[in-house]
Every structure is written in C-alpha cells, then in structure tokens.
Write a protein that holds these residues in place. Structure first.
Motif, short mmCIF file in Angstrom:
data_model
loop_
_atom_site.label_atom_id
_atom_site.label_comp_id
_atom_site.label_asym_id
_atom_site.label_seq_id
_atom_site.Cartn_x
_atom_site.Cartn_y
_atom_site.Cartn_z
N ILE A 1 0.81 -1.25 -0.06
CA ILE A 1 -0.16 0.11 0.10
C ILE A 1 0.69 1.31 -0.04
O ILE A 1 0.65 2.22 -0.73
N LEU A 2 1.77 1.25 0.89
CA LEU A 2 2.59 2.49 1.12
C LEU A 2 3.57 2.57 -0.49
O LEU A 2 3.83 3.73 -0.63
N ALA A 3 4.05 1.83 -1.11
CA ALA A 3 4.97 1.70 -2.51
C ALA A 3 3.76 2.35 -3.29
O ALA A 3 4.15 3.12 -4.23
N GLY A 4 2.61 1.79 -3.47
CA GLY A 4 1.63 2.50 -4.49
C GLY A 4 1.33 3.96 -4.11
O GLY A 4 1.14 4.55 -5.13
N TYR A 5 1.03 4.21 -2.93
CA TYR A 5 0.70 5.59 -2.57
C TYR A 5 1.75 6.65 -2.85
O TYR A 5 1.55 7.51 -3.43
N ILE A 6 3.10 6.14 -2.32
CA ILE A 6 4.55 6.88 -2.91
C ILE A 6 4.46 7.12 -4.32
O ILE A 6 4.74 8.29 -4.75
N SER A 7 4.30 6.07 -5.27
CA SER A 7 4.40 6.16 -6.44
C SER A 7 3.31 6.85 -7.34
O SER A 7 3.65 7.64 -8.08
N ASP A 8 2.33 7.00 -6.62
CA ASP A 8 1.12 7.80 -7.08
C ASP A 8 1.67 9.42 -6.88
O ASP A 8 1.57 9.99 -7.78
N LYS A 9 1.85 9.45 -5.64
CA LYS A 9 2.05 11.05 -5.40
C LYS A 9 3.39 11.44 -6.23
O LYS A 9 3.43 12.66 -6.47
N LEU A 10 4.41 10.80 -6.27
CA LEU A 10 5.56 11.20 -6.98
C LEU A 10 5.39 11.00 -8.58
O LEU A 10 6.41 11.69 -9.28
N ASN A 11 4.54 10.18 -8.82
CA ASN A 11 4.42 9.75 -10.54
C ASN A 11 5.89 9.11 -10.81
O ASN A 11 6.42 9.52 -11.81
N ALA A 12 6.52 8.32 -9.98
CA ALA A 12 7.57 7.76 -10.21
C ALA A 12 7.72 6.22 -9.80
O ALA A 12 8.01 6.06 -8.59
N ARG A 13 7.29 5.44 -10.68
CA ARG A 13 7.27 4.05 -9.99
C ARG A 13 8.61 3.39 -9.89
O ARG A 13 8.96 2.58 -8.99
N ALA A 14 9.55 3.59 -10.81
CA ALA A 14 10.92 3.02 -10.99
C ALA A 14 11.60 3.57 -9.44
O ALA A 14 12.17 2.86 -8.81
N THR A 15 11.66 4.94 -9.32
CA THR A 15 12.33 5.15 -8.15
C THR A 15 11.80 4.88 -6.72
O THR A 15 12.69 4.55 -5.92
N THR A 16 10.51 4.58 -6.93
CA THR A 16 9.90 4.12 -5.61
C THR A 16 10.28 2.45 -5.47
O THR A 16 10.75 2.19 -4.28
N ALA A 17 10.20 1.95 -6.54
CA ALA A 17 10.74 0.39 -6.09
C ALA A 17 12.26 0.30 -5.94
O ALA A 17 12.56 -0.54 -5.13
N ALA A 18 13.16 1.04 -6.82
CA ALA A 18 14.45 1.07 -6.32
C ALA A 18 14.73 1.48 -4.96
O ALA A 18 15.65 0.58 -4.18
N CYS A 19 14.24 2.55 -4.30
CA CYS A 19 14.51 2.83 -3.12
C CYS A 19 14.14 1.73 -1.95
O CYS A 19 14.69 1.64 -1.05
N PHE A 20 12.90 1.08 -2.33
CA PHE A 20 12.41 0.00 -1.14
C PHE A 20 13.29 -1.05 -1.45
O PHE A 20 13.81 -1.81 -0.52
N MET A 21 14.04 -1.41 -2.63
CA MET A 21 14.87 -2.47 -2.64
C MET A 21 16.20 -2.29 -2.04
O MET A 21 16.71 -3.01 -1.28
N TYR A 22 16.56 -1.00 -2.06
CA TYR A 22 17.70 -0.72 -1.23
C TYR A 22 17.59 -0.62 0.12
O TYR A 22 18.53 -1.28 1.01
N ALA A 23 16.32 -0.22 0.66
CA ALA A 23 16.18 -0.28 1.95
C ALA A 23 15.89 -1.78 2.70
O ALA A 23 16.18 -2.10 3.68
N ALA A 24 15.55 -2.67 1.32
CA ALA A 24 15.51 -3.93 1.92
C ALA A 24 16.76 -4.67 2.64
O ALA A 24 16.79 -5.80 3.18
N ILE A 25 17.86 -4.14 1.76
CA ILE A 25 19.18 -4.86 2.41
C ILE A 25 19.32 -4.54 3.55
O ILE A 25 19.69 -5.72 4.17
N PRO A 26 19.58 -3.23 4.33
CA PRO A 26 19.72 -3.32 5.93
C PRO A 26 18.64 -3.87 6.60
O PRO A 26 18.98 -4.46 7.85
N ALA A 27 17.30 -3.94 6.10
CA ALA A 27 16.34 -4.57 6.87
C ALA A 27 16.71 -6.04 6.97
O ALA A 27 16.50 -6.92 8.15
N MET A 28 17.22 -6.70 5.90
CA MET A 28 17.46 -8.07 6.09
C MET A 28 18.56 -8.69 6.88
O MET A 28 18.81 -9.38 7.71
#
Length: 559
Positions: free
Chosen positions: A375-402
């Motif tokens: 839900i958060l990724a979809g909302y942010i990508s709508d607000k920024l109109n930037a699907r790729a940027t949102t997806a990439a930032c989430f993937m980078y954030a997943a590294i320290p999370a794991m």
C-alpha cells in the motif's frame, strides 16, 4: 434490447440470475467493487494453496535439535505458540517430527525440498508466458476458472500422498509441476481484469491495497495449514486445495472480465476515462434500458479481442527493465515465502526454539508487513508519479532490513517479529508495485493506442521473468542452508542490490524529468511532454521560414 443484452457471450450466469431477481442492473461503480472483491479472493486463494509446502518442511525434514518449548508471547498470546498436544494427535505428530517423511528425511532432505520448490516455480514461470497470451485471446473468466479448479485438484493430490503412504520422490515432483502450470493462469488473468475495469488514476494506491491479496493469501494459507497439521500433513494441502477450487466456482458465476461483456464502455476507449459511462446511462441500465452503442460493443466483449505477440509486448518501453528487476525482487520475496517458517523453526530465538506450528504462524507477520509495504509503495509512486524510483528505493532499504533481521532477530521474540515485519514491508513493497500498477501501466501504454488487449501478455512477461528468479531463490536456499544461513542472507542482499541497480536508467530518467525538464501536465509521460515542445518549436520555425520567403520586409527586419 434487454433480451439481446442478456444473451451476450461471456456474461456470468450469476449476474444474469441477479438481474432476473432484482429486475434491474447494478451501477458501473458497483460492478467495479464486485470485480475488486472477486479478483482479491481469487488470487488470495492462489497464494493460500502455495503456502503449505513451506509449513510442512520441518515435518518432512525434521531437525533433532528442535524442541517444542511451548513459548507464549506476552502481547500476542497463544495464537502464535502451541503449548501442548493432546491424545493420539500429539503422539502422531511427535512421531513425524522424530522420523520425518521419506524421501525427504535423508541427509539431502533440504536439497530435495528445494528441488520440489524449483520444479513448481519453473513450470509456473514457463506457463506464465503462454498463459498471458491465452488470457488476451480467450474468455478470461473461463480461463481463470479452469486454472483455479485445476490448481486445487493437484495441490490436494500432493497431500493425498500422505494418506496413500507414497514415498516416491517423482510423485511429489510431478504433482508440483502440474500444479505450477495451472497456477500460471492466475496472475495475468486477475491483473488483466483489474486493468480492464480501472483507468490510470490512482492506480498505484488502488492496486497497492488490492495487492494485499498476496499477503492475505499467504497468511490464510499458513493458518489453514498450521491449523490442520496435527491431523496429518496431508490435510495442509487438501484444505487449501478445496479453498481455491471453491473460489474458482465463485469466479465462474460472478466475475465479468470486461465492462463490455455486461454493457458498459471500457475505461481505455479512445474518448473515455475512469468515468467512461455517464451517470444517466448508468441510471438507464438500472432500469433495464440499453444504449444501442453499448449493446453492440458488449456483443464483441472479451471473445473478439485479439492479443499482441511476445516480441511486440517486449518492445513496450520499460517492460524489459522492470521484468529483470522483478527477477531478483521476486527471488528474494519467494525465498521468504517458502523458507521463512523453516528458518524460524530451525533458529534459536531468545535462547529457545519454537514449534513447527508456531513457526508457521509467526511467519505470517512477514506478510502483515508486506501488506503495509504494498500500500505504501503504491501511494508514494502515485504521489511522486515515479514507479521506478519508488521500487528502487524500497529494494535498497530491504538490504539493511534483512541484515538487521539476521543479526538481531534471535535476541528475543518481540525483536524478531518487529524486524520480520520491517523486512516484509521493504521486500514485498516493490514486488507488489511492479506486478500490479507497473504491469497495468505498461499493458495500456500509449504505444498500444489505449487498447488494453496487451494487459495479460505484459503482465505475463514481467511476472513470468520474475517467477524464473523465484524458482532460483528457493533452490539456492536449499543448497546454501547446508553451509549456513549467513550465506543465504548474503545471497538475498546481493539480489536486492542488483534489483535496484537494474532500474537505474529509469530512475535517472524520472529524476531528470522532475528536476531538469519543464513541468508536464498531470498524467502525461516525459515522452509526451518532449514531443509537445518539439512540435511547437517546429511549428514556429516553419512560420518563420514561410514569412522570410514571402515577405522581404519581414526578412530584412529580422536581419
């Protein structure tokens, strides 16, 4: 006109029955709620039927060091921990934990379990490409129904191996492979149906919420499988198999694949938008009065649509980068899907081990974080109109999370749960965004002249490529887990990094559009904005040349 409308091919029989009982039709908005609900239930049942194999891993391949400590989490209660087992069920279950189930209880048990997973996902990914093209050419409702019922049958047959006392590896391998082929019908079909009913406005948020079916399916599948585990691991497959088969019948009765099938115009028409059907026409339909143009359009329906080829769909800008990104993103997500319960049951948390059933229940919290992430990724990508940027930032954030989950998840149960949910948020967020909103956007790309006929094909290319990665993830985990879980997590973090890097070109393009280019009106792509400015420049230049040629005074004044 009403009688002709009721005989349209593709109109679900349940809707015909409701019309005859009510004497009038639903509004367009009501049908969209129905479509959202039915596709949500449909794909939740798909994921519920995939979850049992991760629950029973610790039963098929037991680890003698595991103990059933009866742990109780103060703020979660006994929902997540089975403190004791009673009667014959207790004796039978402890017998299984001690001995496992041949042929999975040998030294190479984890490898065989990994091969079972990769067999399913390999057939799933290969079938995805074919299913996507078929979904664009066949009746989506019937196609989806056949896939769901077939999936239910072969998932249940896998569980029947327990009751038939089958210990042949080839049987379980074959059941998973055929089930994978049937499961491939699901995702292209449901995304295509949603794309047919919804335009691009707020698509990221709508699909982010709708994509919670993935996590809801994982959670319900885990709870169903863990709930019947005491009666024998075979029931862990039979119950979810029956669930998806019943959901398939519901889809057959009530799901309209296209708005045209029931008399509405498509949101992707040349002159239409999200509000494609005027309010007065909806009211007329409610009274049983049909507009002639709508009736003619509905006769075409999904039956007359023609799909695009794989090569043409791959040529759509953005399809290949997002498909390659999903290869690694889904590898990470599906490794957690298939191996997280096993990892939790084999890992000492707070100085103690949890039971197999408790591990299955605890792993559902990863999907709770995934719901929020989608839900958060979809909302942010709508607000920024930037699907790729949102997806990439989430993937980078997943590294320290794991990294944090692996390093500190064993301190206590509360910390394990918190870090598990955070990891689920960042891992499932981009996975959900790419497989829903991004696929729907590209499936209705401007290069297709607004025609949504490529939805299932584009979705199949993106998710099919992702599913190839999903097949490698559990397979690699089966091998690397024999070395140590640190090796598994290193592999997952490297894959998350590669997934983000694959979107770099699109991210740079989106950032450049926001910072360096003139502002573009809402809803337009960068290409459209550049084309507009180029057209204006060429038009003014043509006027200048024309005046300079035909008016000497104008030319002299300029010189």
């Amino acid at each position: 006109m009403a009688s002709n409308f009721d005989t349209v091919r593709g109109t679900p029989p349940g809707i015909l029955l409701i019309r005859s009982v009510r004497g009038k039709d639903w509004r367009f908005s009501t049908y969209r709620y129905v479509v959202l609900f039915l596709t949500f239930v449909a794909y939740a049942s798909y994921h519920a039927s995939r979850k049992p194999s991760s629950i029973v891993k610790s039963v098929l391949y037991p680890e003698p060091t595991n103990k059933d400590n009866g742990l109780v989490l103060p703020w979660l209660g006994q929902v997540f921990v089975k403190t004791n087992y009673m009667g014959n069920a207790s004796h039978h279950r402890h017998r299984l934990i001690d001995k496992g189930w041949a042929p999975f209880n040998s030294k190479d048990g984890t490898t065989k379990l990994g091969e079972i997973d990769v067999a399913f996902l390999a057939c799933y990914s290969l079938g995805m490409y074919v299913a996507g093209h078929l979904g664009d050419t066949l009746d989506l409702r019937l196609f989806l129904t056949c896939g769901m019922v077939g999936s239910g049958v072969f998932v249940a047959l896998f569980g029947m191996g327990y009751f038939w006392n089958i210990h042949v590896f080839g049987f379980y391998l074959g059941m998973q492979m055929v089930a994978g082929l049937f499961q491939a019908t699901g995702w292209p079909s449901v995304v295509a149906v949603i794309g047919n009913w919804f335009g691009k406005g707020k698509r990221g948020l709508i699909m982010g919420i709708w994509n919670a079916h993935t996590s809801v399916g994982n959670i319900s599948g885990s709870l169903l499988a863990a709930g019947v585990l005491d009666y024998g691991w075979g029931w862990c497959f039979i119950v979810p198999g029956a669930f998806i088969a019943l959901a398939g019948i519901l889809v057959f009765l009530f799901l309209p694949a296209y708005p045209e099938d029931i008399g509405f115009s498509s949101p992707h028409g040349s002159a239409s938008s999200l509000e494609a059907v005027p309010a007065d026409e909806e009211a007329n339909m409610g009274k049983g009065i049909q507009v002639e143009s709508e009736t003619n359009m509905s006769r075409a329906g999904s039956v007359t649509r023609t799909g695009v080829g794989l090569i043409e769909a791959c040529a759509i800008p953005g399809v290949i980068p997002f498909a390659l990104c999903l290869f690694f993103a889904k590898l990470v997500a599906y490794t957690f899907l298939y191996w997280l319960p096993f990892y939790v049951s084999q890992t000492e948390i707070g100085g103690e081990y949890v039971s197999v059933k408790s591990a299955g229940n605890l792993s559902t919290l990863f999907d709770v974080g995934g719901i929020v992430g989608g839900i958060l990724a979809g909302y942010i990508s709508d607000k920024l109109n930037a699907r790729a940027t949102t997806a990439a930032c989430f993937m980078y954030a997943a590294i320290p999370a794991m990294l944090l989950y692996r390093r500190y998840g064993s301190i206590s149960h509360n910390i394990n749960i918190l870090l598990m949910m955070v990891a689920g948020l960042f891992i499932n967020g981009p996975y959900a965004l790419i497989t829903t909103a991004v696929s729907a956007d590209l499936g209705t790309h401007s290069s297709l002249r607004g025609d949504s006929r490529a939805l299932a094909t584009v979705t199949a290319i993106i998710d099919g490529t992702g599913s190839v990665g999903a097949a490698f993830g559990p397979l690699l985990t089966g091998f690397l887990s024999t070395i140590g879980w640190d090796a598994v997590f290193v592999m997952l973090m490297v894959c998350a990094l590669i997934a983000g890097l694959l979107l770099s070109r699109l991210v740079i393009s989106e950032i450049s559009e926001k910072t360096c280019k003139p502002p573009v009106s809402s809803g337009r792509h960068n290409f459209g904005g550049n084309f507009s400015y180029m057209f204006i420049y060429m038009f003014l230049e043509r006027i200048y040349v024309h005046k300079q040629t035909h008016s000497p005074f104008f030319g002299q004044s300029i010189l």
